[in-house]
Structure formats: structure tokens, C-alpha cells
Design a protein around this motif. Structure first.
Motif, PDB file in Angstrom:
ATOM      1  N   LEU A   9      -7.746   6.875   9.497  1.00  0.00           N
ATOM      2  CA  LEU A   9      -8.719   6.089   8.737  1.00  0.00           C
ATOM      3  C   LEU A   9      -8.531   4.595   8.934  1.00  0.00           C
ATOM      4  CD1 LEU A   9     -11.051   6.111   6.708  1.00  0.00           C
ATOM      5  CD2 LEU A   9      -9.338   6.189   4.865  1.00  0.00           C
ATOM      6  N   PHE A  10      -7.283   4.123   8.989  1.00  0.00           N
ATOM      7  CA  PHE A  10      -7.027   2.692   9.000  1.00  0.00           C
ATOM      8  C   PHE A  10      -6.551   2.166  10.348  1.00  0.00           C
ATOM      9  CE2 PHE A  10      -6.408   3.967   4.520  1.00  0.00           C
ATOM     10  CZ  PHE A  10      -7.458   3.234   3.988  1.00  0.00           C
ATOM     11  N   THR A  34      -2.449  -1.015   1.015  1.00  0.00           N
ATOM     12  CA  THR A  34      -2.730  -1.702  -0.241  1.00  0.00           C
ATOM     13  C   THR A  34      -3.838  -2.735  -0.054  1.00  0.00           C
ATOM     14  OG1 THR A  34      -0.992  -3.331   0.220  1.00  0.00           O
ATOM     15  CG2 THR A  34      -0.371  -1.390  -1.058  1.00  0.00           C
ATOM     16  N   SER A  35      -4.654  -2.892  -1.108  1.00  0.00           N
ATOM     17  CA  SER A  35      -5.742  -3.872  -1.089  1.00  0.00           C
ATOM     18  C   SER A  35      -6.133  -4.215  -2.518  1.00  0.00           C
ATOM     19  CB  SER A  35      -6.962  -3.322  -0.330  1.00  0.00           C
ATOM     20  OG  SER A  35      -8.051  -4.228  -0.401  1.00  0.00           O
ATOM     21  N   GLY A  85      -4.435  -3.424   3.598  1.00  0.00           N
ATOM     22  CA  GLY A  85      -5.806  -2.940   3.514  1.00  0.00           C
ATOM     23  C   GLY A  85      -6.859  -4.004   3.672  1.00  0.00           C
ATOM     24  N   GLY A  86      -6.434  -5.284   3.839  1.00  0.00           N
ATOM     25  CA  GLY A  86      -7.421  -6.350   3.985  1.00  0.00           C
ATOM     26  C   GLY A  86      -8.312  -6.454   2.754  1.00  0.00           C
ATOM     27  N   THR A 130      -7.843  -4.485   7.960  1.00  0.00           N
ATOM     28  CA  THR A 130      -6.813  -3.479   7.731  1.00  0.00           C
ATOM     29  C   THR A 130      -5.833  -3.431   8.908  1.00  0.00           C
ATOM     30  OG1 THR A 130      -8.187  -1.749   8.717  1.00  0.00           O
ATOM     31  CG2 THR A 130      -8.330  -2.041   6.323  1.00  0.00           C
ATOM     32  N   SER A 131      -4.609  -3.054   8.614  1.00  0.00           N
ATOM     33  CA  SER A 131      -3.607  -2.907   9.677  1.00  0.00           C
ATOM     34  C   SER A 131      -2.608  -1.831   9.282  1.00  0.00           C
ATOM     35  CB  SER A 131      -2.877  -4.234   9.921  1.00  0.00           C
ATOM     36  OG  SER A 131      -2.164  -4.636   8.770  1.00  0.00           O
TER      37      SER A 131
END
Length: 247
Positions: free
Chosen positions: A97-98, A124-125, A188-189, A196-197
């Protein structure tokens, strides 16, 4: 494989999952096309503020639509078939997904596999967190093939199970261990839509990882994240109830 090996097994997403994501993708694109047409219409009528709001909404949800389309392609294409001597894998690029993983479409002999690995990845975001269970195949030549991931089921503290079951079966057929790696954390940006990373996957000799205390803290945050929709729904019900009482 010995004569008492289990029969060939196939893992893929169920028809309901594939039809569901296909229908969702189609409906979302219909809504986006309608919103884009609405923005053009109000712009022609000189309603510049309304056109700007509609255009911004389309841009925002376009990113979400791209993610859903990628997920749709993945669920229709992802497949793992286990035979006696080798596995056949069809792994689309959007299976994580990420982050994108190189696509893999072909056979893999069991004697090429060193082990199958998995770990929890926390993204996390804005104070919220999601934790995916990511699975990978470590080859004897050091290469890594990402198999897929199990994702949290909304409004529960459960995860999907397809990738984990496939990884477990693959390890059993190949007679290799299913090795757990330490939990890792990524970013999660903005709302997990931009920036995201994913964290890097550890090498064969890496042992450092997140502490158990950090892991428990992230799982508590996941529980709180899952409570947010329920809390918001409860607030709406309370406001509606109070409004009805006053009237």
C-alpha cells in the motif's frame, strides 16, 4: 518434494473482494468525472469560487482514486500457485500500500529460497497510525521478493490473512523457516496520500529494530485510530439526539 507433500495449492483474492474493489473503483471514477464536469459548468457560469472548490475536491480525490485503481489491479492480478518443485507467482507492482515493489511474474524453485520473512510496518500520519503485516521471500543469492501484505480490517483490531497464509504455505512447501523481522516505522506524509515512505527492509545480518515498548505504543495508537470513526459517529448521534430533544 517428498511423496507425502500436500497437493498443489492456489492463493488469490476471492471473487467478492475483486468485484467489490472493481465496483468501488468504477463508482469513484464516475463521481470524479461528474465533479469535474460540474466544476467546468460553474466556471462557465462565472462562479469562480465554486469552480475552485470543486476543482480542488477533484484533485484531492484523484489521488485517492489512483490508490484504489492500483489496489484493484493488484487484487485482480495477485496470485500464488504452489506445486511440488516450484511456485508460480504473479505479483503486481501495487501489492504494497505504501510503496511500489518491482513486479514479479514467473516461477521460483523452492531450492532457490533461503527463508520467508515478515514484519509489522507502522505508518504514521497526523497522529494516526496503521500497521501492515508485510511478507517477503529471501533468496539464497540475497535478493528479496516482496510477496504482499495483510492490512488492518477497518473498525476492528484484526488483519486480513491472505498474504500470511500464502507465506506460511510457501515456507512449508520450500521447507524453509518463516522468519519474523523487528517492527519498523515509516512516514505517512499528508493523510497517507502524499509523501509516504516505507522503511528499508533489513539485510540478512541486521538484528537492530524497534524496541518492544515502542511496538506496544504504536499498537495502542492503532487502537485509538480505529476508535476515531466510532467516536465521530457517536458525536453525530449525540448532536442529532440533543437537537431533537430541544425541538
Amino acid at each position: 518434494m517428498p511423496a507425502d507433500a500436500p497437493p498443489p495449492t492456489v492463493f488469490r483474492f476471492g471473487l467478492a473482494d475483486r468485484l467489490g474493489i472493481g465496483l468501488t473503483s468504477g463508482l469513484l471514477w464516475v463521481l470524479l468525472i461528474g465533479a469535474a464536469g460540474g466544476a467546468a459548468a460553474v466556471l462557465v457560469d462565472g462562479e469562480y469560487a465554486a469552480a475552485l472548490v470543486l476543482a480542488g475536491t477533484v484533485v484531492f480525490f484523484l489521488q485517492l482514486a489512483n490508490i484504489i485503481i492500483r489496489d484493484c489491479h493488484m487484487k485482480w492480478g495477485w496470485r500464488l500457485s504452489l506445486g511440488r518443485e516450484e511456485a508460480w507467482l504473479r505479483l503486481p507492482t501495487g501489492r504494497l500500500l505504501f510503496g511500489r515493489a518491482p513486479a514479479f511474474d514467473g516461477s521460483l524453485r523452492y531450492d532457490e529460497i533461503r527463508n520467508v520473512e515478515w514484519r509489522e510496518e507502522a505508518i504514521t500520519s497526523l497522529g494516526m497510525v496503521t500497521i501492515n503485516h508485510v511478507y517477503a521471500i529471501r533468496l539464497k543469492d540475497g535478493r528479496l521478493i516482496f510477496l504482499g501484505e495483510d492490512r488492518p480490517i477497518p473498525r476492528t483490531y484484526l488483519w486480513s490473512t491472505l498474504a500470511g497464509e500464502a507465506a506460511q504455505a510457501l515456507a512449508s512447501y520450500a521447507r524453509v523457516p518463516l522468519k519474523r523481522q523487528p517492527m519498523a516505522r515509516g512516514e505517512g506524509g499528508f493523510l497517507t496520500l502524499w509523501g509516504t515512505s516505507r522503511p528499508e527492509w533489513p539485510g540478512t545480518d541486521d538484528t537492530a529494530g524497534m524496541s518492544e515498548a515502542e511496538r506496544r505504543a504504536l499498537h495502542r495508537r492503532l487502537m485509538m485510530t480505529n476508535l476515531i470513526p466510532a467516536a465521530a459517529f457517536a458525536v453525530v448521534l449525540l448532536v442529532v439526539s440533543l437537537s431533537g430533544t430541544r425541538s
